[in-house]
Design an enzyme around this catalytic site. Structure first.
Site, PDB file in Angstrom:
ATOM      1  N   GLY A 122      44.768  10.039  58.288  1.00  0.00           N
ATOM      2  CA  GLY A 122      44.683  10.389  59.716  1.00  0.00           C
ATOM      3  C   GLY A 122      43.284  10.348  60.303  1.00  0.00           C
ATOM      4  N   SER A 123      42.362   9.576  59.680  1.00  0.00           N
ATOM      5  CA  SER A 123      41.013   9.535  60.271  1.00  0.00           C
ATOM      6  C   SER A 123      41.019   8.798  61.608  1.00  0.00           C
ATOM      7  CB  SER A 123      40.005   8.905  59.301  1.00  0.00           C
ATOM      8  OG  SER A 123      40.261   7.531  59.117  1.00  0.00           O
ATOM      9  N   ASN A 124      41.928   7.838  61.787  1.00  0.00           N
ATOM     10  CA  ASN A 124      42.016   7.172  63.098  1.00  0.00           C
ATOM     11  C   ASN A 124      42.623   8.102  64.147  1.00  0.00           C
ATOM     12  OD1 ASN A 124      41.131   4.211  63.156  1.00  0.00           O
ATOM     13  ND2 ASN A 124      42.190   4.385  61.205  1.00  0.00           N
ATOM     14  N   ASN A 140      48.865  -1.043  66.843  1.00  0.00           N
ATOM     15  CA  ASN A 140      48.541  -0.736  65.452  1.00  0.00           C
ATOM     16  C   ASN A 140      47.097  -1.120  65.173  1.00  0.00           C
ATOM     17  OD1 ASN A 140      49.030  -0.120  62.641  1.00  0.00           O
ATOM     18  ND2 ASN A 140      49.204  -2.317  62.233  1.00  0.00           N
ATOM     19  N   HIS A 163      44.638  -2.354  62.052  1.00  0.00           N
ATOM     20  CA  HIS A 163      44.801  -2.975  60.731  1.00  0.00           C
ATOM     21  C   HIS A 163      43.427  -3.387  60.186  1.00  0.00           C
ATOM     22  CE1 HIS A 163      46.908  -5.161  57.564  1.00  0.00           C
ATOM     23  NE2 HIS A 163      46.005  -6.111  57.729  1.00  0.00           N
TER      24      HIS A 163
END
Ligand code: GRF
Length: 180
Positions: free
Chosen positions: A10-12, A99, A101
């Site tokens: 969950g760092s993003n 998203n 990536h």
């Protein structure tokens, strides 16, 4: 209002929160995802939708879409969400599911993108934010940033540098999309 789907660290998600973006709902397929703890720590509503608790992926995704819509979510950001979404889910948020990536798509889609880049011996990889379609990392690319591969890189070191780029890129793109 932004909904985030995350399966892991969950760092993003944290980058979106730290950027002051209106994240109002965080959902995961994994009960123990650290992303859920991060959301709770900021008073954001969380829910978990493990596949095994539903009769089908379609039913799981329908329930998850209902939950997000009920919280006013208009934009869904996938931040390390490791499951494919059904076409029905995507139709609920047309052109509003994105998203992040860790490669320069279309190179190295799917799992282990960083390891794939190292194995291929490329000198440059990077981060991509793209719209999500029913394929694996095949939706329209919105923005990409390169990251150099260094001679002594390990997957962990390279992924850390790519994540550093992702943490700036994802909030930038989300901010642009929510003001449109
Ligand atoms: C990121 O590298 C993202 O590109 C990929 O999964 C990773 C998630 O990291 N899809 P985190 O959970 O946001 O720390």
């Amino acid at each position: 209002m932004i909904g985030v789907l995350a399966s892991g660290e969950g760092s993003n998600l944290q980058a979106l929160i730290d950027a002051g973006l209106p994240v109002t709902a965080v959902a995961s397929n994994r009960v123990g995802a650290r992303a859920l703890e991060r959301a709770r720590a900021h008073g954001i509503g969380v829910a978990c939708f493990p596949l095994e608790e539903f009769e089908s992926r379609a039913e799981r995704d329908r329930t998850m879409a209902d939950w997000l819509e009920a919280r006013g979510v208009r934009l869904v950001a996938l931040a390390g969400y490791l499951q494919l979404l059904t076409p029905d889910f995507l139709e609920r948020f047309p052109d509003r599911v994105l998203n992040v990536h860790p490669s320069l798509l279309p190179s190295f889609p799917g799992l282990h993108a960083v390891e794939q880049a190292l194995a291929a011996g490329v000198r440059e990889t990077g981060a991509t934010v793209h719209l999500v379609d029913a394929g694996i990392d095949t939706g329209q690319v919105l923005v990409q940033r390169p990251v150099a591969v260094l001679p002594d890189d390990t997957p962990e070191r390279l992924h850390d540098r790519i994540k550093g780029v992702e943490h700036r890129l994802l909030p930038e793109v989300v901010r642009e999309l929510i003001v449109q």
